[in-house]
Motif scaffolding. Structure first.
Motif, short mmCIF file in Angstrom:
data_model
loop_
_atom_site.label_atom_id
_atom_site.label_comp_id
_atom_site.label_asym_id
_atom_site.label_seq_id
_atom_site.Cartn_x
_atom_site.Cartn_y
_atom_site.Cartn_z
N LEU A 237 -6.19 -35.22 30.38
CA LEU A 237 -6.33 -33.84 29.89
C LEU A 237 -6.53 -33.82 28.38
N THR A 238 -5.72 -34.58 27.66
CA THR A 238 -5.87 -34.57 26.20
C THR A 238 -7.17 -35.25 25.77
N LYS A 239 -7.64 -36.22 26.56
CA LYS A 239 -8.96 -36.81 26.28
C LYS A 239 -10.05 -35.76 26.44
N ARG A 240 -9.93 -34.97 27.50
CA ARG A 240 -10.92 -33.91 27.73
C ARG A 240 -10.85 -32.86 26.61
N LEU A 241 -9.63 -32.55 26.18
CA LEU A 241 -9.43 -31.60 25.09
C LEU A 241 -10.08 -32.12 23.82
N ASP A 242 -9.84 -33.38 23.52
CA ASP A 242 -10.41 -34.00 22.33
C ASP A 242 -11.93 -34.07 22.42
N GLN A 243 -12.45 -34.37 23.60
CA GLN A 243 -13.89 -34.49 23.78
C GLN A 243 -14.57 -33.13 23.62
N THR A 244 -13.93 -32.08 24.13
CA THR A 244 -14.48 -30.73 24.00
C THR A 244 -14.56 -30.32 22.54
N GLU A 245 -13.47 -30.57 21.81
CA GLU A 245 -13.45 -30.22 20.39
C GLU A 245 -14.50 -31.01 19.62
N LYS A 246 -14.67 -32.28 19.95
CA LYS A 246 -15.67 -33.10 19.26
C LYS A 246 -17.09 -32.61 19.56
N ALA A 247 -17.32 -32.15 20.79
CA ALA A 247 -18.64 -31.62 21.13
C ALA A 247 -18.97 -30.40 20.26
N ILE A 248 -17.98 -29.56 20.01
CA ILE A 248 -18.19 -28.39 19.15
C ILE A 248 -18.34 -28.82 17.70
N ARG A 249 -17.46 -29.70 17.25
CA ARG A 249 -17.45 -30.11 15.85
C ARG A 249 -18.75 -30.83 15.46
N THR A 250 -19.36 -31.53 16.41
CA THR A 250 -20.59 -32.25 16.12
C THR A 250 -21.83 -31.50 16.61
N CYS A 251 -21.65 -30.21 16.94
CA CYS A 251 -22.78 -29.33 17.31
C CYS A 251 -23.53 -29.84 18.53
N ARG A 252 -22.81 -30.38 19.52
CA ARG A 252 -23.47 -30.75 20.78
C ARG A 252 -23.56 -29.51 21.65
N SER A 253 -24.40 -28.57 21.24
CA SER A 253 -24.39 -27.22 21.83
C SER A 253 -24.69 -27.22 23.33
N LEU A 254 -25.56 -28.13 23.77
CA LEU A 254 -25.92 -28.16 25.19
C LEU A 254 -24.89 -28.90 26.04
N GLN A 255 -23.91 -29.48 25.38
CA GLN A 255 -22.87 -30.24 26.08
C GLN A 255 -21.57 -29.46 26.21
N ILE A 256 -21.42 -28.41 25.42
CA ILE A 256 -20.14 -27.69 25.33
C ILE A 256 -19.72 -27.10 26.67
N ASP A 257 -20.63 -26.44 27.36
CA ASP A 257 -20.28 -25.83 28.66
C ASP A 257 -19.74 -26.88 29.63
N GLU A 258 -20.39 -28.02 29.68
CA GLU A 258 -19.96 -29.09 30.58
C GLU A 258 -18.58 -29.60 30.21
N GLU A 259 -18.33 -29.78 28.90
CA GLU A 259 -17.03 -30.27 28.46
C GLU A 259 -15.92 -29.26 28.73
N VAL A 260 -16.19 -27.98 28.50
CA VAL A 260 -15.19 -26.94 28.76
C VAL A 260 -14.86 -26.91 30.25
N GLN A 261 -15.89 -27.04 31.09
CA GLN A 261 -15.67 -27.04 32.54
C GLN A 261 -14.81 -28.22 32.97
N LYS A 262 -15.09 -29.39 32.43
CA LYS A 262 -14.29 -30.59 32.75
C LYS A 262 -12.84 -30.40 32.29
#
Length: 446
Positions: A237-262
């Motif tokens: 869970l915390t890995k997913r949390l960290d990955q979601t935040e990193k996707a936003i912080r690095t502007c992976r805009s097309l990846q954010i929905d997928e990370e939030v869902q995971k």
């Protein structure tokens, strides 16, 4: 490489002799918890000893003295008998307990901590506010001197009863446990991690702490597989949390929905368990969920909300970048263009600029005039909603070029400016979202 050092306090009590035990090992018979900790925690490795004592404590327990017909060892004699090789330093402190005295104590303790030390902190004879000061010192030393906590220790002599009763007790019954309080000090790490997450959205400390707990749990043979599985899910869970935040912080805009869902899926798995394995993390589950509660199944509005998330967490450059690019992505979604195709995205960028600036056709510098004309025709009804886009593009260029351009915007103006761009472009995202949904409905009915 830093030292291993025992920091302790000497009080005024008439300490009785006893044995101290820790993890199946027993110390030499002693009046002083300090000698016991030295024996039981140094593991045949060098360990310095620093004992803080008032003048009164030194007079009473620093040297040998008589008590009735008994001779009581001083701490110096005790170390000479039990651990003659020990490097023991007595540091005098004052007996005052007011604010200024506490600050002087803080300084005295900090002066004895060297860069990279591993600290074993004995609080058995700490008095009044000293344990509180000691905990603050430990946390501070970890930050400024890169010190590590080896253990926080308490000698539980009181389990034997009152000193007057212990005095009548036979030697073999005088066995007191040492309590390791280090796990409670970990709350300092969790506090820092939670604070960082709440303020910035950065879950890296929480993720690292959970990974550490996971490693410790899996090395502990006494814990059940169920507990280990639970910790594993929490770590994921915390890995997913960290990955979601990193996707936003690095502007992976097309990846954010997928990370939030995971993240939400993993949160559901954790909630179905008892979630008691890593106690400091349990109250965070609701906080984690609220951080990403704004996101739903609407990709266009989610891309706008991601900008809100950036602004809420001080990520101005990311907010500007994603607001511009996500507006282009919204158009691509509605028109069915490839979201990752640079040429298609370039056409949308060109169409917006031409529309807002009323650039004559003969001045266009575009790849496909026909394609850009089609996009302009589509966007024309939304020209008013897009009027902030030119300013947004200018601000993004300003910040991405590090202000190395004529008349750069002052730093303090970026945030309110970005907030205004976010608000004014909101209607455009809403319209694109509504269009995408209506087209999806028509397609579904067809």
């Amino acid at each position: 490489m830093g030292r291993r050092v025992l920091l302790s306090f000497l009080g005024l009590g008439d300490y009785e002799y006893c044995y101290y035990t820790y993890e199946g090992k027993t110390s030499t018979y002693t009046r002083f918890i300090q000698t016991a900790v030295y024996e039981l925690f140094r593991n045949d490795e060098p360990m310095d000893v620093v004992v803080f004592a008032t003048k009164e404590a030194q007079d009473r327990n620093g040297q040998d003295r008589k008590k009735g017909d008994k001779l009581l060892e001083g701490i110096g004699t005790a170390f000479s008998r039990i651990a003659p090789e020990a490097n023991v330093k007595i540091v005098e402190i004052e007996s005052g307990q007011d604010e200024q005295a506490n600050w002087r104590l803080f300084d005295r303790i900090m002066d004895e901590i060297k860069e990279g030390d591993t600290i074993y902190f004995d609080i058995t004879h700490s008095f009044r506010s000293i344990p509180f000061v000691a905990l603050i010192v430990l946390n501070y030393a970890r930050l400024v001197k890169k010190a590590d906590i080896g253990a926080i220790i308490y000698g539980w002599f009181e389990v034997l009863g009152r000193p007057i009763d212990v005095e009548q007790m036979p030697e073999e019954q005088r066995v007191a446990p040492i309590v390791n309080l280090t796990s409670m000090a970990k709350l300092l790490d969790w506090t820092n991690g939670v604070d960082q997450f709440l303020r910035t959205g950065d879950a890296s400390i929480i993720q690292a702490l959970t990974a550490k707990e996971n490693s410790e749990v899996f090395r502990n043979p006494s814990l059940s597989q169920a507990v280990k599985d639970e910790v594993k899910e929490l770590r994921e869970l915390t890995k997913r949390l960290d990955q979601t935040e990193k996707a936003i912080r690095t502007c992976r805009s097309l990846q954010i929905d997928e990370e939030v869902q995971k993240f939400h899926e993993q949160l559901g798995r954790v909630r179905s368990a008892s979630a008691e394995a890593i106690k400091p993390l349990v109250p965070l589950l609701d906080v984690m969920e609220k951080k990403y509660a704004m996101f739903d199944d609407d990709p266009i509005m989610n891309s706008w909300k991601a900008v809100r998330w950036c602004l809420d967490h001080g990520l101005i450059q990311q907010a500007l970048t994603m607001l511009e690019e996500n507006a282009v992505t919204a158009v691509c979604r509605v028109l069915g263009l490839d979201l990752r195709n640079e040429k298609a995205r370039g056409d949308v960028h060109s169409a917006i600029e031409i529309l807002l600036r009323d650039i004559p056709k003969e001045e266009w510098r575009v790849r496909s005039v026909e394609r850009v004309e089609q996009i302009i025709d589509f966007l024309s009804p939304y020209k008013g909603d897009l009027k902030r886009f030119s300013t947004l593009k200018e601000r993004r260029n300003d910040i991405n070029h590090a202000g190395a351009r004529p008349q750069p915007l002052k730093a303090e103006k970026f945030w309110p400016d970005a907030e205004q761009s976010f608000r004014e472009l909101g209607a455009f995202f809403e319209r694109m979202s509504a269009l995408a949904k209506s087209m999806q409905t028509v397609k579904g009915n067809g």
